[in-house]
Structures are given as C-alpha cells and as structure tokens.
Design an enzyme around this catalytic site. Sequence first.
Site, PDB file in Angstrom:
ATOM      1  N   LYS A  14       0.754  -0.945   0.002  1.00  0.00           N
ATOM      2  CA  LYS A  14      -0.054   0.098  -0.016  1.00  0.00           C
ATOM      3  C   LYS A  14       0.826   1.427  -0.104  1.00  0.00           C
ATOM      4  O   LYS A  14       2.103   1.235   0.287  1.00  0.00           O
ATOM      5  CB  LYS A  14      -1.097  -0.003   1.067  1.00  0.00           C
ATOM      6  CG  LYS A  14      -1.919  -1.344   1.208  1.00  0.00           C
ATOM      7  CD  LYS A  14      -2.844  -1.089   2.409  1.00  0.00           C
ATOM      8  CE  LYS A  14      -3.957  -2.204   2.292  1.00  0.00           C
ATOM      9  NZ  LYS A  14      -4.948  -1.871   3.668  1.00  0.00           N
ATOM     10  N   TYR A  67     -12.353  -2.265  -3.272  1.00  0.00           N
ATOM     11  CA  TYR A  67     -12.884  -2.018  -1.840  1.00  0.00           C
ATOM     12  C   TYR A  67     -14.446  -2.184  -1.640  1.00  0.00           C
ATOM     13  O   TYR A  67     -14.975  -1.807  -0.746  1.00  0.00           O
ATOM     14  CB  TYR A  67     -12.279  -1.262  -0.839  1.00  0.00           C
ATOM     15  CG  TYR A  67     -10.831  -1.676  -0.571  1.00  0.00           C
ATOM     16  CD1 TYR A  67     -10.509  -2.587   0.363  1.00  0.00           C
ATOM     17  CD2 TYR A  67      -9.792  -0.816  -0.742  1.00  0.00           C
ATOM     18  CE1 TYR A  67      -9.370  -3.337   0.701  1.00  0.00           C
ATOM     19  CE2 TYR A  67      -8.369  -1.225  -0.357  1.00  0.00           C
ATOM     20  CZ  TYR A  67      -8.116  -2.366   0.467  1.00  0.00           C
ATOM     21  OH  TYR A  67      -7.105  -2.648   0.875  1.00  0.00           O
ATOM     22  N   ASN A  73      -1.888   0.408   6.702  1.00  0.00           N
ATOM     23  CA  ASN A  73      -1.322  -0.945   7.466  1.00  0.00           C
ATOM     24  C   ASN A  73      -0.669  -1.741   6.403  1.00  0.00           C
ATOM     25  O   ASN A  73      -0.474  -2.824   6.471  1.00  0.00           O
ATOM     26  CB  ASN A  73      -2.356  -1.835   8.005  1.00  0.00           C
ATOM     27  CG  ASN A  73      -3.542  -2.095   7.051  1.00  0.00           C
ATOM     28  OD1 ASN A  73      -3.519  -1.780   5.712  1.00  0.00           O
ATOM     29  ND2 ASN A  73      -4.465  -3.158   7.385  1.00  0.00           N
ATOM     30  N   HIS A  97      -1.924  -5.579   1.578  1.00  0.00           N
ATOM     31  CA  HIS A  97      -3.317  -6.064   1.503  1.00  0.00           C
ATOM     32  C   HIS A  97      -2.860  -7.737   1.224  1.00  0.00           C
ATOM     33  O   HIS A  97      -2.060  -7.902   0.564  1.00  0.00           O
ATOM     34  CB  HIS A  97      -4.157  -5.501   0.428  1.00  0.00           C
ATOM     35  CG  HIS A  97      -5.244  -6.316  -0.092  1.00  0.00           C
ATOM     36  ND1 HIS A  97      -6.554  -6.261   0.518  1.00  0.00           N
ATOM     37  CD2 HIS A  97      -5.316  -7.089  -1.236  1.00  0.00           C
ATOM     38  CE1 HIS A  97      -7.337  -7.191  -0.064  1.00  0.00           C
ATOM     39  NE2 HIS A  97      -6.510  -7.514  -1.089  1.00  0.00           N
ATOM     40  N   GLU A 153      -9.398 -10.587  -7.425  1.00  0.00           N
ATOM     41  CA  GLU A 153      -8.480  -9.503  -7.229  1.00  0.00           C
ATOM     42  C   GLU A 153      -7.227  -9.744  -8.426  1.00  0.00           C
ATOM     43  O   GLU A 153      -6.747  -8.635  -8.676  1.00  0.00           O
ATOM     44  CB  GLU A 153      -7.996  -9.412  -5.779  1.00  0.00           C
ATOM     45  CG  GLU A 153      -9.067  -8.967  -4.726  1.00  0.00           C
ATOM     46  CD  GLU A 153      -8.651  -8.984  -3.494  1.00  0.00           C
ATOM     47  OE1 GLU A 153      -9.437  -8.824  -2.448  1.00  0.00           O
ATOM     48  OE2 GLU A 153      -7.710  -9.594  -2.932  1.00  0.00           O
TER      49      GLU A 153
HETATM   50  N1  UDP Z   1      -9.770  -0.584   7.656  1.00  0.00           N
HETATM   51  C1  UDP Z   1      -9.687   0.628   8.180  1.00  0.00           C
HETATM   52  N2  UDP Z   1     -10.515   0.604   9.546  1.00  0.00           N
HETATM   53  C2  UDP Z   1     -11.258  -0.519   9.991  1.00  0.00           C
HETATM   54  C3  UDP Z   1     -11.055  -1.633   9.360  1.00  0.00           C
HETATM   55  C4  UDP Z   1     -10.146  -1.810   8.215  1.00  0.00           C
HETATM   56  O1  UDP Z   1      -9.503   1.639   7.852  1.00  0.00           O
HETATM   57  O2  UDP Z   1     -11.755  -0.442  10.876  1.00  0.00           O
HETATM   58  C5  UDP Z   1      -8.928  -0.456   6.376  1.00  0.00           C
HETATM   59  C6  UDP Z   1      -7.594  -1.314   6.479  1.00  0.00           C
HETATM   60  O3  UDP Z   1      -6.772  -0.634   5.328  1.00  0.00           O
HETATM   61  C7  UDP Z   1      -7.907  -2.733   6.000  1.00  0.00           C
HETATM   62  C8  UDP Z   1      -9.031  -2.541   4.773  1.00  0.00           C
HETATM   63  O4  UDP Z   1      -9.537  -1.395   5.407  1.00  0.00           O
HETATM   64  O5  UDP Z   1      -6.673  -3.365   5.782  1.00  0.00           O
HETATM   65  C9  UDP Z   1      -9.906  -3.594   4.546  1.00  0.00           C
HETATM   66  O6  UDP Z   1     -10.481  -4.031   5.804  1.00  0.00           O
HETATM   67  P1  UDP Z   1     -10.348  -5.678   6.091  1.00  0.00           P
HETATM   68  O7  UDP Z   1     -11.375  -5.651   7.252  1.00  0.00           O
HETATM   69  O8  UDP Z   1     -10.803  -6.290   4.730  1.00  0.00           O
HETATM   70  O9  UDP Z   1      -9.113  -5.950   6.481  1.00  0.00           O
HETATM   71  P2  UDP Z   1      -7.832  -6.832   5.744  1.00  0.00           P
HETATM   72  O10 UDP Z   1      -8.453  -7.844   5.014  1.00  0.00           O
HETATM   73  O11 UDP Z   1      -7.235  -5.966   4.958  1.00  0.00           O
HETATM   74  O12 UDP Z   1      -7.019  -7.440   7.060  1.00  0.00           O
HETATM   75 MG    MG Z   2      -9.855  -7.927   3.668  1.00  0.00          MG
END
Ligand code: UDP
Ligand code: MG
Length: 383
Positions: free
Chosen positions: A103, A141, A207, A210, A221
């Site tokens: 990212k 997303y 974070n 992805h 994806e």
């Molecule tokens: N995210 C966020 N706040 C939250 C949860 C997720 O900003 O409370 C963002 C974060 O960058 C995350 C992405 O949205 O990686 C997608 O969320 P997901 O729950 O799918 O997490 P991931 O699969 O990336 O661990």
């Molecule tokens: Mg996810």
Amino acid sequence: MQASSAQDGRYSFICEWYDNNAAIIRRYQFLFYPNDNTIEMYDLKNRRQFLKRSQCNSVHLKDLYVGSIVNVHSRQLTLVEYADDFTKRALTNVKQKTLGLIKPDAISKFGPIIDMTYKQGFVVTNAKMTRLTRGQAEEFYREHSGKPFYNNLVSFMSSGPIVAMELITNNGIGEWRTLLGPTDSATARSDAPGSIRAKFGTDNTRNACHGSDSMESADREISFFFGQPAAFPNNASLRDCTCCIIKPSAIKEGLAGQIMTAICNEGFEVTAMEMFHMEKANSEEFFEVYKGVVTEYMEMVDELTSGACYVLEISSPSGKFDNVAKAFREFVGPADPEIARTLRPRTLRARFGVNKVNNAVHCTDLPEDALLETEYFFRILSQ
Ligand code: UDP
Ligand code: MG
C-alpha cells in the site's frame, strides 16, 4: 490426445504460448513425466505431436500449477488448465494464488517486504508498480462500501504508488495473511511482532499491505490487477532515468528483495517496477549491442529467458545524483562478480553475483542508452 495418465504418474496441462511472429495465442497439451523429467507436447488445433517426449531440465514438478509460466526451449508457456483429473487432484489446493498489495504508506519499504515474501517461500509470478485511481480503489474495496472507514480507505489507497503482486505457494492465501498479521498495525505489533504490518504498518488504515481473504477474492483481485494490464499503467517517468534488470538467476536464489533494498539504501529511487517474462526474440534484441563483443552473449540471452525478471526504472527526483545512469553503473560494478569482489566489494555484483552470466543485475552501460533501454521495457514490452 491420449487419455490414460495416472499409472505412470504423468501430469497433463493445457498451456498457451503467445506466438509473437503470428501475433496469436497457440494452445498445446503439455505432459510432464516426473520419473525421468521429460516433457511432451501436442498441438491442439492441428491435432498432432508438437514436441516428442524429451528431457527438459528447465521444468520441475514444483513449477507445475495453473498460472505458472514454464520455460521450454526458451519459450515461455503459461499453464492455463489442468487437462485431466489426476493432475487436478494431485495439484489443486496444494498451490494457491493470492493477490498481495504493497500500500502507499509502505511503498518506500518495498524491498524489505518483497524480501520477507521470498523468505516465506512465495514465488512472485507477476508484479507491477502502479497507482489506483479513486474510482478503482472504490471498486477494489466495494465490499466495504458504506462502512465508516470506507472513504478514508479509498483516499489513502489512491494517494500514491502501490505494488501489485501475484503470489503463489502452498496454502498461499492463508500463508500471506499470516505473514501480514492482524489488520490493525498496533494489534499486529502486540500479537504478531514479526509480521509485515507490525514492522511496516502505521495504524488501522495505513497497514502496509493487502492480502486476499478467500479463493474467490483471490481470483477476482488477481484479474482486477492483471486481467486488463492497460487499466494499470506502469509508473515510468522516462526522464533522467536508467534501466536495471534483476536477473532470473538472482530471483531464483531469493535475492530480489535484498537487491531492491540495497539499491534504495544507496539513495537511488525506483520510480517504476514491473515483472517481465522475456521471450527469446526480445532477449536477443535487447542484448543486441553485446553480440560479437561479449563472448557470453548467447548465455546472457538464455539466462534472461530462463524465468521472470524484474525491471526497475532508477532515477533521482530528489537530486542526489546529477547523472543517475553513470552513478548507477558504478554502483552495479564490473560485469564479472569475481573481479567486482576484488576491486569494488560494495557493488551490487560483488555482493549478489555468481559469475559473468549470473551476475545478479543488468544495468545500462552507456548513459546515452539509458532512456532507450528503459523505454524498451516500460513503453514497448509493457502492455
Ligand atoms: N480498515 C480501516 N478501518 C477498519 C478496518 C479496516 O481503515 O476499522 C482498512 C484497512 O486498511 C484494511 C482495509 O480497510 O486493510 C480492509 O479491511 P479488512 O477488514 O478487509 O481488513 P484486511 O483484510 O485488509 O486485513
Ligand atoms: Mg480484507
């Protein structure tokens, strides 16, 4: 086409080869016999044998799965389907593809992240530094649309360059998510301190990386990023730059991430990066200037088609180097790593090269060719 297969343990695939001359995709049945490491190919359209059963040392059982690109006599063949149940049962679920993204917040750490990826046993089968438009980030997303963090997430994801990677290993989807750690970087630091998000993430949104969460999302994806390459142009600036290739032999040694890290640590900036699978004709054309000059010309051509390579546009927008092509040439060091180790031990080839052919990286020799070489990849070969 022959039917029975399981008795002699042979694996059967449908493969595709892009015939540059005819500008068409040709399909073959591809058979692999692990007992004696031989292969055999049938031309599906003309219903006849295309390659009689023969030894092929560039193909190994571990490279055989749908999506893999194998090198057969300098042709890059893509395995597109399992051609029988035996092969499918034996090999599906063993290898899984997933999509990894670096990212925008972690883009400067792409070297160490890619190094961790290889150390974990992943094979990177496709990679491109690109950017998401706001619309593309919304689409990518869309499952989170309506959630309180959605807008913020979409702005962040379209705020700068990313690296998209197609990754493969056994149980790849789960393995990559384990390597990433928990979504929230703070939780990652407490619960999985060795993970990518613990090391390179900032918070719950920023974070670092992805990873797909299921086979369905992985399929969606991967085709999102690699299905229509034109939707995701490479980032090349094609200005005040030079060209670096991380060679297939160095990638196979697991050195790609370390080489990228060394380049960035020296103060060079990587302004574009893409993985290429070179065809022989392109490799010959690219190395043309060495023909008749360097005795290893043919071996260099073969090495560059022996697997995937990364091509990097190296530049210096911050102004650290006045003549980036000359400075980078010096940092790469003498063509022969043995000589490099004696005379210039800090150079890339001294540190990562093996011999004159497997010398870890190619870089443009003459500053006046730097733009041409960079354009060859990022304007001509890049789709
Ligand atoms: N995210 C966020 N706040 C939250 C949860 C997720 O900003 O409370 C963002 C974060 O960058 C995350 C992405 O949205 O990686 C997608 O969320 P997901 O729950 O799918 O997490 P991931 O699969 O990336 O661990
Ligand atoms: Mg996810």
